[in-house]
Motif scaffolding. Sequence first.
Motif, PDB file in Angstrom:
ATOM      1  N   VAL A 157       0.820  -1.209   0.000  1.00 18.15           N
ATOM      2  CA  VAL A 157       0.000   0.000   0.000  1.00 18.15           C
ATOM      3  C   VAL A 157       0.857   1.263   0.000  1.00 18.15           C
ATOM      4  N   GLN A 158       2.075   1.154   0.503  1.00 10.34           N
ATOM      5  CA  GLN A 158       2.986   2.306   0.550  1.00 10.34           C
ATOM      6  C   GLN A 158       3.331   2.834  -0.844  1.00 10.34           C
ATOM      7  N   CYS A 159       2.955   2.086  -1.871  1.00 11.72           N
ATOM      8  CA  CYS A 159       3.227   2.519  -3.250  1.00 11.72           C
ATOM      9  C   CYS A 159       2.258   3.608  -3.724  1.00 11.72           C
ATOM     10  N   LEU A 160       1.172   3.817  -2.983  1.00 10.72           N
ATOM     11  CA  LEU A 160       0.167   4.789  -3.428  1.00 10.72           C
ATOM     12  C   LEU A 160       0.741   6.183  -3.670  1.00 10.72           C
ATOM     13  N   PRO A 161       1.567   6.731  -2.755  1.00 12.66           N
ATOM     14  CA  PRO A 161       2.140   8.061  -3.035  1.00 12.66           C
ATOM     15  C   PRO A 161       3.000   8.086  -4.297  1.00 12.66           C
ATOM     16  N   ILE A 162       3.679   6.980  -4.583  1.00  9.75           N
ATOM     17  CA  ILE A 162       4.504   6.909  -5.793  1.00  9.75           C
ATOM     18  C   ILE A 162       3.625   7.054  -7.028  1.00  9.75           C
ATOM     19  N   LEU A 163       2.515   6.309  -7.060  1.00  7.48           N
ATOM     20  CA  LEU A 163       1.609   6.373  -8.206  1.00  7.48           C
ATOM     21  C   LEU A 163       0.901   7.719  -8.275  1.00  7.48           C
ATOM     22  N   THR A 164       0.608   8.298  -7.124  1.00  8.34           N
ATOM     23  CA  THR A 164      -0.061   9.604  -7.099  1.00  8.34           C
ATOM     24  C   THR A 164       0.817  10.679  -7.730  1.00  8.34           C
ATOM     25  N   ILE A 165       2.108  10.619  -7.447  1.00  2.88           N
ATOM     26  CA  ILE A 165       3.029  11.591  -8.039  1.00  2.88           C
ATOM     27  C   ILE A 165       3.133  11.385  -9.549  1.00  2.88           C
ATOM     28  N   ILE A 166       3.187  10.129  -9.980  1.00  3.09           N
ATOM     29  CA  ILE A 166       3.211   9.851 -11.420  1.00  3.09           C
ATOM     30  C   ILE A 166       1.950  10.393 -12.077  1.00  3.09           C
ATOM     31  N   ALA A 167       0.803  10.145 -11.445  1.00  4.66           N
ATOM     32  CA  ALA A 167      -0.469  10.640 -11.987  1.00  4.66           C
ATOM     33  C   ALA A 167      -0.460  12.158 -12.113  1.00  4.66           C
ATOM     34  N   THR A 168       0.179  12.818 -11.153  1.00  2.18           N
ATOM     35  CA  THR A 168       0.227  14.284 -11.165  1.00  2.18           C
ATOM     36  C   THR A 168       1.087  14.809 -12.303  1.00  2.18           C
ATOM     37  N   ILE A 169       2.253  14.211 -12.517  1.00  4.32           N
ATOM     38  CA  ILE A 169       3.166  14.734 -13.532  1.00  4.32           C
ATOM     39  C   ILE A 169       2.716  14.417 -14.960  1.00  4.32           C
ATOM     40  N   ILE A 170       1.868  13.396 -15.130  1.00  2.00           N
ATOM     41  CA  ILE A 170       1.394  13.073 -16.483  1.00  2.00           C
ATOM     42  C   ILE A 170      -0.041  13.525 -16.719  1.00  2.00           C
ATOM     43  N   ASP A 171      -0.628  14.202 -15.740  1.00  2.00           N
ATOM     44  CA  ASP A 171      -2.051  14.525 -15.813  1.00  2.00           C
ATOM     45  C   ASP A 171      -2.407  15.416 -17.006  1.00  2.00           C
ATOM     46  N   ALA A 172      -1.626  16.473 -17.234  1.00  2.00           N
ATOM     47  CA  ALA A 172      -1.953  17.411 -18.322  1.00  2.00           C
ATOM     48  C   ALA A 172      -1.904  16.747 -19.703  1.00  2.00           C
ATOM     49  N   PRO A 173      -0.794  16.095 -20.074  1.00  2.00           N
ATOM     50  CA  PRO A 173      -0.780  15.437 -21.389  1.00  2.00           C
ATOM     51  C   PRO A 173      -1.800  14.307 -21.506  1.00  2.00           C
ATOM     52  N   ALA A 174      -2.051  13.597 -20.400  1.00  2.00           N
ATOM     53  CA  ALA A 174      -3.051  12.523 -20.435  1.00  2.00           C
ATOM     54  C   ALA A 174      -4.435  13.083 -20.725  1.00  2.00           C
ATOM     55  N   THR A 175      -4.756  14.213 -20.108  1.00  2.00           N
ATOM     56  CA  THR A 175      -6.058  14.844 -20.336  1.00  2.00           C
ATOM     57  C   THR A 175      -6.200  15.291 -21.786  1.00  2.00           C
ATOM     58  N   VAL A 176      -5.110  15.804 -22.354  1.00  2.00           N
ATOM     59  CA  VAL A 176      -5.142  16.223 -23.762  1.00  2.00           C
ATOM     60  C   VAL A 176      -5.508  15.046 -24.661  1.00  2.00           C
ATOM     61  N   LEU A 177      -4.877  13.905 -24.440  1.00  2.00           N
ATOM     62  CA  LEU A 177      -5.198  12.729 -25.259  1.00  2.00           C
ATOM     63  C   LEU A 177      -6.627  12.262 -25.034  1.00  2.00           C
ATOM     64  N   ASN A 178      -7.058  12.269 -23.770  1.00  2.00           N
ATOM     65  CA  ASN A 178      -8.434  11.866 -23.475  1.00  2.00           C
ATOM     66  C   ASN A 178      -9.434  12.737 -24.219  1.00  2.00           C
ATOM     67  N   VAL A 179      -9.180  14.039 -24.226  1.00  2.00           N
ATOM     68  CA  VAL A 179     -10.123  14.996 -24.815  1.00  2.00           C
ATOM     69  C   VAL A 179     -10.062  14.979 -26.337  1.00  2.00           C
ATOM     70  N   VAL A 180      -8.868  15.165 -26.882  1.00  2.00           N
ATOM     71  CA  VAL A 180      -8.707  15.245 -28.332  1.00  2.00           C
ATOM     72  C   VAL A 180      -9.061  13.921 -29.005  1.00  2.00           C
ATOM     73  N   GLY A 181      -8.804  12.831 -28.313  1.00  2.00           N
ATOM     74  CA  GLY A 181      -9.165  11.524 -28.851  1.00  2.00           C
ATOM     75  C   GLY A 181     -10.656  11.384 -29.075  1.00  2.00           C
ATOM     76  N   ASP A 182     -11.453  12.033 -28.236  1.00  2.00           N
ATOM     77  CA  ASP A 182     -12.909  11.983 -28.404  1.00  2.00           C
ATOM     78  C   ASP A 182     -13.345  12.728 -29.659  1.00  2.00           C
ATOM     79  N   SER A 183     -12.691  13.844 -29.955  1.00  2.00           N
ATOM     80  CA  SER A 183     -13.019  14.605 -31.166  1.00  2.00           C
ATOM     81  C   SER A 183     -12.687  13.800 -32.414  1.00  2.00           C
ATOM     82  N   ALA A 184     -11.484  13.211 -32.425  1.00  2.00           N
ATOM     83  CA  ALA A 184     -11.073  12.400 -33.572  1.00  2.00           C
ATOM     84  C   ALA A 184     -11.984  11.187 -33.732  1.00  2.00           C
ATOM     85  N   SER A 185     -12.353  10.589 -32.615  1.00  2.00           N
ATOM     86  CA  SER A 185     -13.233   9.419 -32.653  1.00  2.00           C
ATOM     87  C   SER A 185     -14.625   9.789 -33.145  1.00  2.00           C
ATOM     88  N   SER A 186     -15.096  10.991 -32.793  1.00  2.00           N
ATOM     89  CA  SER A 186     -16.415  11.426 -33.257  1.00  2.00           C
ATOM     90  C   SER A 186     -16.438  11.558 -34.776  1.00  2.00           C
TER      91      SER A 186
END
Length: 204
Positions: A157-186
């Motif tokens: 369970v001590q790994c949670l902070p490690i994953l949380t930090i990874i999620a934080t540093i990749i959040d912006a580019p990940a959101t871009v793919l999530n969003v733009v991918g929906d437009s392309a898919s539409s």
Amino acid sequence: GSFGSSIAVGYLKTFVIYLIVCLIVYFVIYSVYAFIAGGKKGLVLYWRNIIPATLTALATCSSAACIPVNTKCAKNIGVPSDIADTTIPLGTSFHKDGSIIGSVFKIMFLVYLFGTDVTVIKILGVALLATLLITAVPIGGGTISEMLIISLMGFPVQCLPILTIIATIIDAPATVLNVVGDSASSMLVTRIVDGKNWLKKSKI
């Protein structure tokens, strides 16, 4: 504390590699989507109209907050209102290219950190399940999915902070793919529903 600098270096490598993958998907894969859906004209319309959704995703880190502007971008491309109003919100919940790539990165980070032996099928399966639990909100929306990754992969369970930090540093580019991918898919959905001449019909 035990792993020290190796984790810090790992964060940097993860961000750089993830960013490269995101750029490839953003510029190459989604361009292919647009070209398949509407040919050269569709590709031009896609890139002419997708920037507002991209900037909104970078600024908010929230797929849900991007629904209005993303829907408008899709309509400006030529996607009919009924398809855009359906695929964009639906894609926000279930079509998350950036998130599933991020889940794979999180798993692999821990796999290499602890020297775990794991199959590719298990990694992809856990990543898919974890992605379904990620909510469309800014930082912290993936905490439940990260706990699922830790549980299913057998990490402490001590790994949670490690994953949380990874999620934080990749959040912006990940959101871009999530969003733009929906437009392309539409666009692809419109190609399937309205046929190959859907762009001409949209102009009419």
